[in-house]
Motif scaffolding. Structure first.
Motif, PDB file in Angstrom:
ATOM      1  N   VAL A 142       0.833  -0.938   0.068  1.00 22.19           N
ATOM      2  CA  VAL A 142       0.031   0.109  -0.056  1.00 22.19           C
ATOM      3  C   VAL A 142       0.831   1.085  -0.004  1.00 22.19           C
ATOM      4  CG1 VAL A 142      -1.613   1.293   1.121  1.00 22.19           C
ATOM      5  CG2 VAL A 142      -1.762  -1.072   1.321  1.00 22.19           C
ATOM      6  N   ASP A 143       0.922   2.092  -1.090  1.00 19.96           N
ATOM      7  CA  ASP A 143       1.741   3.250  -1.213  1.00 19.96           C
ATOM      8  C   ASP A 143       1.590   3.980   0.056  1.00 19.96           C
ATOM      9  OD1 ASP A 143       2.479   2.067  -3.661  1.00 19.96           O
ATOM     10  OD2 ASP A 143       1.206   3.245  -4.897  1.00 19.96           O
ATOM     11  N   GLY A 144       2.756   4.536   0.391  1.00 17.28           N
ATOM     12  CA  GLY A 144       2.602   5.325   1.590  1.00 17.28           C
ATOM     13  C   GLY A 144       2.514   4.739   2.940  1.00 17.28           C
ATOM     14  N   ALA A 145       2.184   3.423   3.003  1.00 19.07           N
ATOM     15  CA  ALA A 145       1.622   2.722   4.290  1.00 19.07           C
ATOM     16  C   ALA A 145       2.584   1.650   4.640  1.00 19.07           C
ATOM     17  CB  ALA A 145       0.278   2.412   4.228  1.00 19.07           C
ATOM     18  N   GLU A 146       2.905   1.360   6.028  1.00 19.43           N
ATOM     19  CA  GLU A 146       3.510   0.230   6.404  1.00 19.43           C
ATOM     20  C   GLU A 146       2.460  -0.850   6.721  1.00 19.43           C
ATOM     21  OE1 GLU A 146       6.527  -1.042   9.990  1.00 19.43           O
ATOM     22  OE2 GLU A 146       5.908   0.948   9.830  1.00 19.43           O
TER      23      GLU A 146
END
Length: 716
Positions: A142-146
């Protein structure tokens, strides 16, 4: 017959070696690492686990998938998380109907969903399913998420991964350490190979039996038990081999024929070896009295290993050495002499002579009282560290040392959700008391929210507030009905603290107290309750097992030494040594390693191993002292026994310490702590208790140590 019997023994053991070696591949299929599997049947958490099966369609274990960003999740990220959920639910082994929808956090920066994994005999191993889910997360970020997988299934998978080095790394390190020590001790290329062949054969036989019992459902084992079995068998078999080799080498100096030397060695070695092994076996079998099932299982599993170590050292090793003869000691030459004394170099005055053990003997003989008093004070000072021992349990997230995705995921959950999300406390009670149970739970500090299991509700859960069961949907939507089984309902209380924390355990304990006002048939379980009941059972075991082990070993020593005073002194010395080892370890764990604490089973296992194994070295020493005392008098016998056993016992102590230290290569907190305590304690027993304290105290007391036997009434 002199050729046929040894050949038959070697052949039989080689067959066992082959069959047992093949069983190593089956170990991973029978090992269970889920904590709930090892609770006592009477524990409240165990009852809840059994009752939950009536409320759900399948046995299951939750995996929590969490995604978190540094800012509020946008629509694209939420859509990606929804897509990720669909992919995870498609993984083989995940139960879509039992899983939850995506739940955003109140701050909008994170979202989570529960992927429920089927468990049980027919299901895929949950570790494999978690591995596949993590692969999905890696392949669809998920782009920008861990993102991370946590929860009970995540922690179980991380634990299994940490245990994955048992079959390879642990064995390799232990065997290499033993091999190097044996090379230094014997300076022979063949003898270490024969010793390790004996130890490995004993281990293979143990694995063959244990795997068969586990496969039949008679004796389930965990990775923790497996690791301890490996180390115990290798260490004990090598120790017994060293004692026999010392007797065999001594016999070769008095007998020209190998057969005569073999019988002489067996006559001299079998009693202390059987007594030592029997002491360890009895101590381990006393674990059957434990409440905690994991302790009960370790007892017979490890006892099986020690039993095969005994058999191999008294049958296979003598047969191999009979075959090898004096060549086993090459390049050292072992020749027969005409001397009647098995240790002619000692002479009439045992305090005379050169070498380390002659010097130790002189020190003990000249200053016995000073030596044992100073030794006792040193050990007592070490015991002061016990005040720093914290053995009241550790969070599940701390079980694995080093990297743990489940622990990282738990931290993410705690930052954006109630820390206990996904692993709630489970409350089962009468349908008519549903609202009262919910009200009491909501009023308990540490409880964030309460839901009730309902087949009519979204994701099978409906929130319960002071106003009753709440409905999802527009105003006027009827509240869902709770699922009722045999007149009981199932509530889930989400905790404010991480489910594996000591704070969460305190909340569960408080829940049980307040819900007792509703009725004794209200039960509280779940992952946190499992940890709480495990700690309680471990503490109860500690109070029960220690006196039983001490009593049993004391009786064995009395029978072996035909005395009362000497066994009491030996037990006291080993207990003092154990306290010293635990005290120093507590300081090292807190001040050097920074460990968060220890499980109550750590001091229990350390006690069983150290007391039983520590007594081993005293048995080796005192049986030889008694033998020498009969011929030379008590005080001369003590010095002669010390000199005759000094080298072999020191070597045995180094071997056992090295094998237990090898447990430290596995990144498991419990095993690292056990490895340090036992390794340090064994060295303490070897170099201080057995070398100085016991001989000096015995020398100071003289023949009174043999009271009430006839030997106590001798002239010396």
């Amino acid at each position: 017959m002199r050729a046929a019997i040894p050949a038959a023994l070697i052949l039989v053991w080689l067959i066992v070696f082959g069959l047992g070696g093949a069983s190593f591949g089956r170990l991973s299929d029978v090992v269970v690492n889920e904590q709930a599997q090892f609770l006592p049947a009477t524990a409240e958490a165990t009852e809840v686990n059994e009752l939950q099966a009536d409320f759900r369609d399948a046995d299951a274990i939750p995996a929590i998938v969490v995604a978190a960003a540094d800012s509020e999740l946008d629509d694209g990220q939420l859509a990606a998380i929804e897509d990720l959920r669909e992919r995870v639910l498609a993984v083989d082994g995940v139960l879509p109907d039992e899983s939850s929808p995506v739940i955003p956090s109140d701050d909008g920066e994170a979202a989570q969903f529960v992927a429920t994994i089927a468990s049980g005999d027919e299901a895929l191993p949950s570790n494999d399913v978690v591995a596949e889910i993590r692969t999905v997360l890696e392949e669809h970020p998920v782009d920008g998420a861990e993102t991370a997988v946590t929860g009970p299934a995540g922690f179980t998978a991380d634990l299994a991964g940490a245990f994955s080095g048992i079959d390879g790394l642990l064995l390799a390190v232990a065997l290499l350490a033993v091999f190097l020590i044996l090379i230094v001790v014997y300076r022979s290329p063949l003898l270490p190979v024969l010793v390790l062949l004996t130890s490995l054969t004993a281990l293979c036989a143990s694995v063959l039996v244990v795997v068969s019992l586990a496969a039949a459902g008679i004796l389930p084992i965990s990775g923790q038990t497996q690791g301890i079995l490996f180390i115990l068998v290798i260490g004990a078999a090598t120790d017994y081999a060293l004692l026999y080799i010392a007797r065999y080498q001594e016999a070769l100096t008095r007998h020209e024929r190998r057969w005569d030397a073999t019988w002489a060695a067996l006559k001299g070695a079998w009693e202390p070896i059987v007594a030592s092994g029997g002491t360890v076996i009895v101590g381990l079998l006393i674990l059957l009295a434990s409440q905690l099932t994991s302790n009960k299982i370790l007892g017979p599993v490890a006892a099986i290993g020690i039993g095969f170590a005994l058999l191999a050292s008294l049958t296979l090793l003598p047969a191999l050495l009979l075959w090898a003869g004096r060549v086993a000691f090459w390049p050292r030459r072992v020749r027969a002499s005409d001397a009647a004394d098995p240790a002619p170099a000692i002479g009439d005055d045992p305090t005379e002579g050169r070498g380390l053990w002659a010097a130790v003997g002189r020190l003990v003989a000249k200053r016995p009282r000073t030596v044992w008093i100073v030794s006792t004070l040193v050990l007592a000072t070490m015991c002061l560290g016990l005040s720093q021992l914290k053995a009241d349990g550790v969070p599940t997230s701390e079980f694995v040392l080093g990297e743990s995705q489940a622990r990282d995921g738990q931290d993410l959950l705690g930052e954006h959700f109630p820390a206990g999300s996904g692993t709630p406390a489970v409350i089962i009670g009468p349908e008519g008391d549903l609202q009262e149970m919910a009200d009491l739970a909501l009023a308990t500090d540490g409880v964030d929210s309460v839901t009730v299991l309902s087949e009519d509700a979204t994701a099978g859960q409906a929130p319960v507030t002071e106003d009753g069961i709440q409905a999802f949907g527009p105003p006027g939507t009827p509240a869902p009905e709770p699922t009722v089984v045999d007149g009981e309902v199932l509530l889930q209380a989400t905790l404010s603290d991480p489910a594996d924390s000591l704070e969460a355990e305190a909340t569960v304990a408080e829940l049980r107290t307040v819900l007792d006002d509703v009725g004794e048939d209200v039960l509280v379980g779940g992952s946190t309750a499992v940890a709480l009941d495990t700690v309680d059972a471990s503490l109860a075991d500690l109070a029960l097992i220690i006196p039983l082990v001490l009593g049993a070993i004391l009786v064995i020593l009395m029978l072996l030494l035909r005395a009362i005073v000497a066994p009491v002194l030996l037990i006291a010395s080993v207990v003092l040594s154990f306290g010293a080892a635990l005290g120093v370890s507590a300081l090292v764990f807190e001040g050097v390693f920074g460990f968060p604490g220890a499980d109550p089973s750590v001091p229990l296992f350390a006690f069983v191993f150290l007391v039983a194994l520590g007594v081993d070295y005293n048995i080796f020493l005192m049986t030889r002292v008694r033998e020498e005392s009969v011929a030379h008098g008590t005080r001369a016998g003590i010095i002669r026994g010390l000199r005759l056993t000094g080298g072999v016992i020191t070597s045995a102590g180094l071997v056992l310490a090295a094998t237990f230290a090898a447990l430290g290569v596995l990144p498991i907190l419990f095993l690292v702590q056990i490895s340090f305590i036992v390794a340090f304690g064994v060295l303490l027993d070897t170099f201080l208790v057995r070398t100085l304290l016991v001989p000096a105290l015995s020398y100071d007391l003289g023949r009174v140590i043999w009271q009430p036997s006839k030997l106590a009434r001798g002239a010396r």
